[in-house]
Enzyme design. Structure first.
Site, mmCIF file in Angstrom:
data_model
loop_
_atom_site.group_PDB
_atom_site.id
_atom_site.type_symbol
_atom_site.label_atom_id
_atom_site.label_comp_id
_atom_site.label_asym_id
_atom_site.label_seq_id
_atom_site.Cartn_x
_atom_site.Cartn_y
_atom_site.Cartn_z
ATOM 1 N N ARG A 66 0.483 2.185 2.280
ATOM 2 C CA ARG A 66 1.869 1.728 2.257
ATOM 3 C C ARG A 66 2.792 2.874 1.840
ATOM 4 N NH1 ARG A 66 -0.906 -2.620 -0.358
ATOM 5 N NH2 ARG A 66 -0.352 -1.679 -2.356
ATOM 6 N N ASP A 68 6.866 4.144 0.863
ATOM 7 C CA ASP A 68 8.113 3.656 0.292
ATOM 8 C C ASP A 68 9.295 3.923 1.212
ATOM 9 O OD1 ASP A 68 7.182 2.535 -2.011
ATOM 10 O OD2 ASP A 68 7.558 4.279 -3.279
ATOM 11 N N ARG A 213 5.119 12.091 -5.122
ATOM 12 C CA ARG A 213 6.502 12.450 -5.466
ATOM 13 C C ARG A 213 6.648 12.844 -6.928
ATOM 14 N NH1 ARG A 213 9.828 7.431 -3.600
ATOM 15 N NH2 ARG A 213 11.489 8.597 -4.651
#
Length: 301
Positions: A66, A68, A213
């Site tokens: 998945r 973002d 990130r």
């Protein structure tokens, strides 16, 4: 996208069972992979509508990892079950015709009944791309991250090596991460400069929510001289997200490869995205099998 691109033939029959697809997308205008409330765009929602038009029945899509809001994928994998049978060309061209222009399917094929796009994956690979110049980019403002502070890519690379191996990555985990365990096996992480761009190339058996990130944000602090190289080790062992600095923006992040056991039937990918591929050798863009097989079933970025 593929090492050996399959021809879009009409002499095969795909369907009546579990089908996998490989596709790419520009995440700028999406609120991530997962279904959202009505009126909010998601990759899953757009792709499901297109696939079910070709399949002529509702489908449930499961993806490899998945992503973002704002995060891109140059190589993403899904599976679904269908009773319909179509040719490879019909699946690919038919679904693409029904898709918006920021998603493109490149392959479809039958896989074993127990194949699972997420749970069968052995590794995921991401690239984080930073434009490092004094003036913010205009044309590529949502395809790369940006910092005006000069970055020392060699220092970032050296600092990142303490992350290789199996660790508790709680310091790089989003507060809302729902994974049962913070432990992940990171196979490699490499940082290099190509002109005005700095690229972080990282592969692991799976990733925690915002893990790449958060690592990128910490390494940028090292590269700018704000933190010492040893700081990455210190925050890793502290296991405290509050010590690890800011989360890097989503726009520079790309899912570039997903690995499966030999014989899974999914074509091998060439790591992207396309505009950075020429900056690497062919070997560097080829899949890099894990030295150890660690099956982690949850992966989210």
């Amino acid at each position: 996208m593929f090492i050996d691109p399959p021809a879009l033939t009409t002499d095969n029959a795909i369907g009546n069972g579990r089908v996998a697809m490989v596709f790419e997308y520009d995440g700028e205008a999406f609120h991530g992979w997962q279904y959202q409330k009505s009126g909010v765009r998601s990759v899953q929602g757009e792709l499901a509508r297109a696939v079910q038009k070709v399949a002529a029945h509702p489908v449930e899509l499961v993806c490899a990892g998945r992503t973002d809001a704002g995060v891109h994928a140059s190589y993403q994998v899904i599976h679904f079950h269908t009773s319909s049978v179509r040719t490879l060309r019909s699946w690919v061209m038919g679904v693409n015709t029904a898709l918006p222009f920021d998603i493109a399917v490149h392959w479809a094929g039958n896989v074993a009944p127990d194949f699972h796009a997420r749970f069968s994956a052995i590794y995921r690979r991401y690239r984080y791309i930073i434009y490092n110049g004094p003036v913010r980019p205009g044309i590529m403002r949502r395809q790369v991250s940006w910092t005006f502070r000069p970055l020392d890519a060699e220092a970032m690379h050296r600092a990142a090596q303490v992350l290789v191996g199996e660790h508790d990555f709680s310091a790089f985990r989003a507060a809302g991460c729902q994974s049962r365990s913070p432990n992940r096996y990171l196979e490699f992480i490499e940082v290099r400069r190509r002109g005005d761009y700095v690229i972080i190339d990282v592969q692991a058996n799976a990733f925690l929510h915002h893990m790449v990130r958060n690592i990128a944000g910490a390494l940028m602090a090292v590269g700018s001289g704000e933190q010492e190289e040893s700081w990455i080790h210190d925050i890793l062992i502290a296991k405290d997200r509050r010590l690890a600095g800011v989360t890097a923006p989503p726009f520079g992040l790309y899912l570039v490869d997903v690995g499966y056991p030999e014989g899974a039937g999914v074509p091998l990918g060439m790591a992207g995205p396309g505009f950075v591929r020429p900056w690497f050798t062919s070997d560097e863009n080829h899949p890099r099998p894990m030295s150890k097989v660690h099956h982690k079933t949850d992966s989210s970025e």
